[in-house]
Design a protein around this motif. Structure first.
Motif, PDB file in Angstrom:
ATOM      1  N   VAL A   1      -6.552  -4.410  -8.220  1.00 12.76           N
ATOM      2  CA  VAL A   1      -6.306  -5.594  -9.050  1.00 12.76           C
ATOM      3  C   VAL A   1      -5.964  -6.724  -8.088  1.00 12.76           C
ATOM      4  O   VAL A   1      -5.266  -6.511  -7.095  1.00 12.76           O
ATOM      5  CB  VAL A   1      -5.104  -5.352 -10.002  1.00 12.76           C
ATOM      6  N   GLY A   2      -6.461  -7.939  -8.357  1.00  9.74           N
ATOM      7  CA  GLY A   2      -6.175  -9.031  -7.426  1.00  9.74           C
ATOM      8  C   GLY A   2      -6.275 -10.391  -8.079  1.00  9.74           C
ATOM      9  O   GLY A   2      -6.631 -10.528  -9.249  1.00  9.74           O
ATOM     10  N   ILE A   3      -5.916 -11.419  -7.285  1.00  2.80           N
ATOM     11  CA  ILE A   3      -5.996 -12.814  -7.734  1.00  2.80           C
ATOM     12  C   ILE A   3      -6.662 -13.637  -6.629  1.00  2.80           C
ATOM     13  O   ILE A   3      -6.732 -13.190  -5.480  1.00  2.80           O
ATOM     14  CB  ILE A   3      -4.585 -13.397  -8.049  1.00  2.80           C
ATOM     15  N   PHE A   4      -7.155 -14.826  -6.990  1.00  2.00           N
ATOM     16  CA  PHE A   4      -7.733 -15.753  -6.011  1.00  2.00           C
ATOM     17  C   PHE A   4      -6.760 -16.912  -5.817  1.00  2.00           C
ATOM     18  O   PHE A   4      -6.380 -17.565  -6.789  1.00  2.00           O
ATOM     19  CB  PHE A   4      -9.067 -16.308  -6.515  1.00  2.00           C
ATOM     20  N   THR A   5      -6.398 -17.174  -4.535  1.00  2.00           N
ATOM     21  CA  THR A   5      -5.410 -18.266  -4.337  1.00  2.00           C
ATOM     22  C   THR A   5      -5.869 -19.475  -3.519  1.00  2.00           C
ATOM     23  O   THR A   5      -4.990 -20.247  -3.152  1.00  2.00           O
ATOM     24  CB  THR A   5      -4.150 -17.694  -3.645  1.00  2.00           C
ATOM     25  N   PRO A   6      -7.099 -19.743  -3.160  1.00  2.00           N
ATOM     26  CA  PRO A   6      -8.374 -19.087  -3.434  1.00  2.00           C
ATOM     27  C   PRO A   6      -8.694 -17.885  -2.528  1.00  2.00           C
ATOM     28  O   PRO A   6      -9.758 -17.319  -2.646  1.00  2.00           O
ATOM     29  CB  PRO A   6      -9.394 -20.204  -3.203  1.00  2.00           C
ATOM     30  N   LYS A   7      -7.792 -17.500  -1.617  1.00  2.00           N
ATOM     31  CA  LYS A   7      -8.020 -16.267  -0.852  1.00  2.00           C
ATOM     32  C   LYS A   7      -7.845 -15.082  -1.791  1.00  2.00           C
ATOM     33  O   LYS A   7      -7.106 -15.171  -2.767  1.00  2.00           O
ATOM     34  CB  LYS A   7      -7.001 -16.153   0.286  1.00  2.00           C
ATOM     35  N   ILE A   8      -8.479 -13.956  -1.451  1.00  2.00           N
ATOM     36  CA  ILE A   8      -8.325 -12.744  -2.263  1.00  2.00           C
ATOM     37  C   ILE A   8      -6.994 -12.086  -1.909  1.00  2.00           C
ATOM     38  O   ILE A   8      -6.756 -11.762  -0.739  1.00  2.00           O
ATOM     39  CB  ILE A   8      -9.507 -11.781  -2.018  1.00  2.00           C
ATOM     40  N   ILE A   9      -6.114 -11.924  -2.905  1.00  2.00           N
ATOM     41  CA  ILE A   9      -4.821 -11.267  -2.665  1.00  2.00           C
ATOM     42  C   ILE A   9      -4.675 -10.137  -3.689  1.00  2.00           C
ATOM     43  O   ILE A   9      -4.824 -10.364  -4.899  1.00  2.00           O
ATOM     44  CB  ILE A   9      -3.658 -12.279  -2.804  1.00  2.00           C
ATOM     45  N   GLU A  10      -4.410  -8.922  -3.197  1.00  2.00           N
ATOM     46  CA  GLU A  10      -4.225  -7.784  -4.094  1.00  2.00           C
ATOM     47  C   GLU A  10      -2.828  -7.825  -4.710  1.00  2.00           C
ATOM     48  O   GLU A  10      -1.861  -8.161  -4.035  1.00  2.00           O
ATOM     49  CB  GLU A  10      -4.422  -6.473  -3.338  1.00  2.00           C
ATOM     50  N   VAL A  11      -2.732  -7.468  -6.009  1.00  2.00           N
ATOM     51  CA  VAL A  11      -1.433  -7.404  -6.689  1.00  2.00           C
ATOM     52  C   VAL A  11      -1.326  -6.046  -7.394  1.00  2.00           C
ATOM     53  O   VAL A  11      -2.324  -5.342  -7.557  1.00  2.00           O
ATOM     54  CB  VAL A  11      -1.262  -8.562  -7.722  1.00  2.00           C
ATOM     55  N   ASP A  12      -0.096  -5.689  -7.816  1.00  2.00           N
ATOM     56  CA  ASP A  12       0.092  -4.389  -8.477  1.00  2.00           C
ATOM     57  C   ASP A  12      -0.437  -4.404  -9.901  1.00  2.00           C
ATOM     58  O   ASP A  12      -1.006  -3.423 -10.377  1.00  2.00           O
ATOM     59  CB  ASP A  12       1.592  -4.024  -8.504  1.00  2.00           C
ATOM     60  N   SER A  13      -0.235  -5.534 -10.597  1.00  2.00           N
ATOM     61  CA  SER A  13      -0.673  -5.586 -11.992  1.00  2.00           C
ATOM     62  C   SER A  13      -0.860  -7.037 -12.442  1.00  2.00           C
ATOM     63  O   SER A  13      -0.400  -7.969 -11.777  1.00  2.00           O
ATOM     64  CB  SER A  13       0.369  -4.901 -12.895  1.00  2.00           C
ATOM     65  N   LEU A  14      -1.534  -7.203 -13.573  1.00  2.00           N
ATOM     66  CA  LEU A  14      -1.703  -8.526 -14.205  1.00  2.00           C
ATOM     67  C   LEU A  14      -1.141  -8.429 -15.611  1.00  2.00           C
ATOM     68  O   LEU A  14      -1.464  -7.483 -16.351  1.00  2.00           O
ATOM     69  CB  LEU A  14      -3.187  -8.914 -14.270  1.00  2.00           C
ATOM     70  N   GLY A  15      -0.299  -9.413 -15.998  1.00  2.00           N
ATOM     71  CA  GLY A  15       0.326  -9.380 -17.323  1.00  2.00           C
ATOM     72  C   GLY A  15      -0.286 -10.391 -18.274  1.00  2.00           C
ATOM     73  O   GLY A  15      -1.276 -11.049 -17.943  1.00  2.00           O
ATOM     74  N   PRO A  16       0.295 -10.532 -19.480  1.00  2.00           N
ATOM     75  CA  PRO A  16      -0.250 -11.458 -20.486  1.00  2.00           C
ATOM     76  C   PRO A  16      -0.377 -12.883 -19.945  1.00  2.00           C
ATOM     77  O   PRO A  16       0.506 -13.363 -19.241  1.00  2.00           O
ATOM     78  CB  PRO A  16       0.790 -11.405 -21.614  1.00  2.00           C
ATOM     79  N   GLY A  17      -1.490 -13.538 -20.278  1.00  2.00           N
ATOM     80  CA  GLY A  17      -1.704 -14.930 -19.879  1.00  2.00           C
ATOM     81  C   GLY A  17      -2.249 -15.094 -18.478  1.00  2.00           C
ATOM     82  O   GLY A  17      -2.624 -16.200 -18.082  1.00  2.00           O
ATOM     83  N   GLU A  18      -2.316 -14.010 -17.688  1.00  2.00           N
ATOM     84  CA  GLU A  18      -2.768 -14.135 -16.296  1.00  2.00           C
ATOM     85  C   GLU A  18      -4.281 -13.961 -16.182  1.00  2.00           C
ATOM     86  O   GLU A  18      -4.902 -13.262 -16.986  1.00  2.00           O
ATOM     87  CB  GLU A  18      -2.047 -13.110 -15.407  1.00  2.00           C
ATOM     88  N   ILE A  19      -4.832 -14.599 -15.145  1.00  2.00           N
ATOM     89  CA  ILE A  19      -6.273 -14.484 -14.851  1.00  2.00           C
ATOM     90  C   ILE A  19      -6.408 -13.909 -13.442  1.00  2.00           C
ATOM     91  O   ILE A  19      -5.757 -14.379 -12.508  1.00  2.00           O
ATOM     92  CB  ILE A  19      -6.966 -15.865 -14.943  1.00  2.00           C
ATOM     93  N   GLY A  20      -7.223 -12.873 -13.293  1.00  2.00           N
ATOM     94  CA  GLY A  20      -7.420 -12.263 -11.972  1.00  2.00           C
ATOM     95  C   GLY A  20      -8.691 -11.441 -11.969  1.00  2.00           C
ATOM     96  O   GLY A  20      -9.534 -11.583 -12.861  1.00  2.00           O
ATOM     97  N   PHE A  21      -8.834 -10.566 -10.972  1.00  2.00           N
ATOM     98  CA  PHE A  21     -10.057  -9.757 -10.916  1.00  2.00           C
ATOM     99  C   PHE A  21      -9.706  -8.283 -10.765  1.00  2.00           C
ATOM    100  O   PHE A  21      -8.603  -7.923 -10.333  1.00  2.00           O
ATOM    101  CB  PHE A  21     -10.961 -10.217  -9.765  1.00  2.00           C
ATOM    102  N   ILE A  22     -10.654  -7.420 -11.145  1.00  2.00           N
ATOM    103  CA  ILE A  22     -10.496  -5.974 -10.944  1.00  2.00           C
ATOM    104  C   ILE A  22     -11.772  -5.402 -10.342  1.00  2.00           C
ATOM    105  O   ILE A  22     -12.856  -5.946 -10.535  1.00  2.00           O
ATOM    106  CB  ILE A  22     -10.157  -5.230 -12.266  1.00  2.00           C
ATOM    107  N   ASN A  23     -11.616  -4.299  -9.591  1.00  2.00           N
ATOM    108  CA  ASN A  23     -12.738  -3.467  -9.156  1.00  2.00           C
ATOM    109  C   ASN A  23     -12.541  -2.109  -9.797  1.00  2.00           C
ATOM    110  O   ASN A  23     -11.427  -1.586  -9.797  1.00  2.00           O
ATOM    111  CB  ASN A  23     -12.732  -3.265  -7.634  1.00  2.00           C
ATOM    112  N   ALA A  24     -13.618  -1.546 -10.329  1.00  2.00           N
ATOM    113  CA  ALA A  24     -13.481  -0.237 -10.975  1.00  2.00           C
ATOM    114  C   ALA A  24     -14.646   0.680 -10.615  1.00  2.00           C
ATOM    115  O   ALA A  24     -15.031   1.535 -11.412  1.00  2.00           O
ATOM    116  CB  ALA A  24     -13.362  -0.423 -12.477  1.00  2.00           C
ATOM    117  N   GLY A  25     -15.220   0.473  -9.448  1.00  2.00           N
ATOM    118  CA  GLY A  25     -16.322   1.335  -8.992  1.00  2.00           C
ATOM    119  C   GLY A  25     -17.488   1.375  -9.958  1.00  2.00           C
ATOM    120  O   GLY A  25     -18.111   2.421 -10.171  1.00  2.00           O
ATOM    121  N   ILE A  26     -17.793   0.242 -10.577  1.00  2.00           N
ATOM    122  CA  ILE A  26     -18.866   0.193 -11.591  1.00  2.00           C
ATOM    123  C   ILE A  26     -20.227   0.176 -10.895  1.00  2.00           C
ATOM    124  O   ILE A  26     -20.487  -0.648 -10.031  1.00  2.00           O
ATOM    125  CB  ILE A  26     -18.694  -1.047 -12.496  1.00  2.00           C
TER     126      ILE A  26
END
Length: 600
Positions: free
Chosen positions: A240-265
Motif C-alpha cells: 500500500v502506498g501514496i504519491f508525495t509525488p515520490k512513491i512512499i509505502e504506508v501500512d494502511s489507508l483509511g477513510p477519505g484517503e487516496i493512494g495506490f495498491i499492488n496485488a499481483g494482478i
C-alpha cells in the motif's frame, strides 16, 4: 491516527493552458513535497508525450502535508486533470474521487468552453467549487472583469475567490488557507465494512498492475484479502502506498484517503475503472454506482507496418487500454493491410496521442486508416446495424435509411471573428441554436454532424480565429440523412482503408479532393495509375499518375521511321502487360495525409 476533518480531497479543473499543472507545481513546492533541487516544470506530467506536447493527458494524484496558520496539520490530496475535450473522461473519474474542485480561470482570457464544461461536471458531482483567478502578474490581467464573467456565465459566486500567479507563486499561501477553511472534508460512516473506489490503473514493468484507490469506508492494509465486486476477482494486497509525488509505502489507508495498491494482478480485465473494492471476509452490501462507460466517437483501423509485430501489438493494446479506459479495440482483418485492430477514440487528438504512445512506449510503427464515426443503418427488413467501418456497409438496395451522429458544440470567440466562425459552421452543415454575449466575446451554440467535425474542424477553427476560439462538444443523438459510401479505386482495385461515408451533396467534391491528394502522394510507376472515386458502380472523380517513360529509341540513328514505331509499339505492349500484373504500392503516409483534407 489521521483525523478525517483534516483531509481535503480536490481536483484542479480548467480550460487548456489556464495553468493547472503549474499550480500543482507551486502547491508541491510550497508544501515541501519535493525539494527545490528535485523540482522541475510540470512535475506531474510524467509521460514523455505530455512534456513534448506541453499538455496533460493523464490525471495525476499527489498527497501533500500542510501546516495551517492556526497550527493544525492538514493532508491535501490533489488531482491534476487534463484540459482538452478529448480527455474529459479522465476529468470525470478524478471528480468522482474528490469532494471539491479548484476552478482555475485565466485572468487575461476569462471563461472558455472547457471552463464551462468542467464547471458543470463538478456541479453534477455535488462539488464545492473554489474559483481561482490565475496569471494576475500579467499586464493584461483583468480580475474584476473576469469575476463578473464567472458570476454571469457560470453562476458561481466569486466573493471567496483567490487571486494567484501560479508561475511566480504570488497568492499561493492565501489559496492554501482558503482550501483548508472553505473546502469540505470527506464524509464516511463509522464501523462500516471496507469500501473503496478503483479510480485508475496502469501497468508498470517492475510492479505489474498498479491501482489508484479512494477509500470511502474502512481500512486497506497490507496482506489483506480484497474482492473486486464488478470483476468478481479476489486478490491479496502486496503493498500500500501514496504519491508525495515520490512513491512512499504506508501500512494502511483509511477513510477519505487516496493512494495506490499492488496485488499481483495478472489479468487486466480485473481492473474495471469505477469498480468497488471490499474486504473478502466482511464485504460491503451496497457497491458504488461506478462510472458510465465512455462512448468512443471516432473509429479507425490500426495495422502494424510489419505483420510479424501483430502479437506485440496485441499485448501493447491490452497494456494501453488498462492505462486509458476510454480507448477500446477489437481485432479486424483488411485485404489491403492484413491483420490489425479496429480502435475507438474520444476524438482526433486522442487518436494521435494513442498512435504516438505506441511508437514511443512500445516501439511500434502503425498504419492508421481513415477515421470514421459510428452510423446506424436501418435495413428494409426492420433490423438496425451499427456501422463502424465504411467497408462493411451492406448493399444499398437493402438499406432503408442511414442515421449519423450529431453533436451540440459550444464555441466561445472574440466578436471580430464571429462571422468567420458562423461561415465555417454553416459550411459543415451546422444549425445555429443559440448566440449570446459575455462582454466582447460571443458564445455560440451549434448542432453539427460529427463526421464533418472529425477531420479538420478544430484546426480550421483555430486558424480562422488566430487561436482565440475555444471549442467544446457533446454527442446528442442520431438523425437520418442522405449519406453515401465513396470508394477509392487504384487501377480498378478498391482500397478499403480509404473508403469513407459522406453526405451525397458533398460526395463529388470530397471524392475529387481525395483523388487529387492521392495523385501527389502515390509515386510514379512504370505504367499509368488510375485513381478513381466511385459511389457504387458510378465513377464520380478521376486522376491519373503518369508513368515513367524510358527513351527506347535513343540507340537509333537514321533509317526508316517504321524502326522507331516498332520499338515504341513493343514498349506499349510491355507496359500494358505490366499493368495487368502490376500492383501499386501505396506509401504508409499516404493514408493519413490523404485524409487531412482542405475544404477550401
Amino acid at each position: 491516527m489521521l483525523e478525517l476533518k483534516n483531509i481535503r480531497n480536490f481536483s484542479i479543473v480548467a480550460h487548456i493552458d489556464h495553468g493547472k499543472s503549474t499550480l500543482a507545481d507551486r502547491l508541491i513546492q510550497y508544501c515541501g513535497g519535493l525539494t527545490d533541487r528535485e523540482m522541475k516544470e510540470q512535475v506531474l506530467d510524467t509521460m514523455e508525450l505530455e512534456r513534448e506536447r506541453g499538455i496533460t493527458i493523464k490525471a495525476q494524484t499527489v498527497r501533500l502535508n500542510y501546516k495551517a496558520k492556526d497550527g493544525n496539520n492538514f493532508i491535501l490530496n490533489i488531482m491534476d486533470t487534463p484540459g482538452h475535450v478529448d480527455f474529459s473522461y479522465e476529468v470525470s473519474r478524478s471528480l468522482a474521487a474528490c469532494e471539491s474542485s479548484l476552478l482555475i480561470v485565466d485572468s487575461t482570457q476569462g471563461v472558455e468552453a472547457q471552463t464551462l464544461a468542467n464547471a458543470y461536471q463538478a456541479i453534477n458531482n455535488d462539488h464545492e467549487i473554489l474559483p481561482v483567478l490565475n496569471k494576475i502578474d500579467l499586464p493584461s490581467s483583468e480580475p474584476e472583469k473576469i469575476k463578473e464573467q464567472i458570476e454571469e456565465v457560470l453562476g458561481i459566486g466569486t466573493d471567496d475567490s483567490a487571486l494567484i500567479s501560479a508561475k511566480t507563486g504570488v497568492g499561493i499561501d492565501i489559496l492554501l488557507e482558503k482550501i483548508v477553511n472553505n473546502l469540505p472534508c470527506p464524509k464516511h460512516q463509522d464501523n462500516q465494512p471496507l469500501k473503496c473506489m478503483l479510480v485508475d490503473s496502469w501497468y508498470d514493468s517492475y510492479l505489474g498492475v498498479v491501482i489508484l484507490v479512494r477509500v470511502i469506508n474502512g481500512r486497506l492494509k497490507k496482506n489483506q484479502k480484497i474482492r473486486f465486486m464488478a470483476a468478481e476477482a479476489v486478490h491479496t494486497i502486496d503493498r500500500v502506498g501514496i504519491f508525495t509525488p515520490k512513491i512512499i509505502e504506508v501500512d494502511s489507508l483509511g477513510p477519505g484517503e487516496i493512494g495506490f495498491i499492488n496485488a499481483g494482478i495478472k489479468s487486466v480485465s480485473d481492473c474495471k475503472v469505477g469498480d468497488t473494492i471490499t474486504d473478502e471476509r466482511n464485504p460491503t452490501q451496497d457497491p458504488l454506482p461506478g462510472f458510465k462507460p465512455s462512448q468512443p466517437v471516432v473509429f479507425c483501423g490500426m495495422f502494424p507496418v510489419d505483420s510479424d509485430d501483430y502479437e506485440h501489438m496485441r499485448d501493447s493494446m491490452v497494456k494501453l487500454a488498462l492505462n486509458d479506459s476510454s480507448f477500446s479495440f477489437e481485432p479486424e482483418v483488411s485485404p489491403a493491410l492484413g491483420y490489425g485492430f479496429r480502435c475507438g477514440f474520444l476524438g482526433l487528438l486522442h487518436l494521435e496521442i494513442i498512435r504516438d504512445r505506441f511508437e514511443l512506449e512500445f516501439n511500434l510503427e502503425l498504419v492508421t486508416t481513415a477515421p470514421s464515426v459510428v452510423y446506424k443503418i436501418n435495413m428494409k427488413d426492420g433490423s438496425v446495424k451499427d456501422l463502424h467501418n465504411p467497408t462493411d456497409m451492406p448493399d444499398p438496395v437493402k438499406i432503408d435509411s442511414i442515421e449519423e451522429p450529431w453533436i451540440k458544440s459550444t464555441i466561445i470567440v472574440p466578436d471580430e471573428y464571429l462571422g468567420a466562425v458562423l461561415e465555417l459552421c454553416t459550411s459543415k452543415r451546422g444549425l445555429q441554436t443559440h448566440l449570446s454575449y459575455a462582454g466582447t466575446r460571443a458564445m455560440v451554440e451549434y448542432k453539427l454532424p460529427l463526421n464533418e467535425v472529425v477531420f479538420d474542424f478544430y484546426d480550421r477553427l483555430k486558424s480562422i480565429t488566430k487561436g482565440y476560439a475555444s471549442f467544446d462538444y457533446e454527442v446528442i443523438g442520431y438523425e437520418i440523412n442522405n449519406l453515401v459510401k465513396v470508394s477509392i479505386l487504384i487501377n480498378g482495385d478498391p482500397v478499403d482503408a480509404l473508403s469513407l461515408i459522406v453526405h451525397k451533396d458533398r460526395s463529388q467534391e470530397r471524392g475529387r479532393s481525395l483523388c487529387q491528394r492521392l495523385k501527389d502522394l502515390i509515386p510514379r510507376q512504370q505504367f499509368k495509375v488510375a485513381i478513381q472515386a466511385a459511389i457504387g458502380g458510378k465513377i464520380i472523380a478521376r486522376e491519373t499518375v503518369a508513368s515513367f517513360r524510358k527513351d527506347v529509341t535513343q540507340k537509333l540513328y537514321g533509317g526508316d521511321v517504321t524502326r522507331k514505331n516498332k520499338l515504341l509499339d513493343k514498349q506499349k505492349k510491355g507496359k500494358k502487360r505490366m499493368k495487368q500484373f502490376g500492383k501499386v504500392d501505396i506509401p504508409q503516409n499516404a493514408f493519413l495525409n490523404a485524409l487531412k483534407m482542405s475544404d477550401n
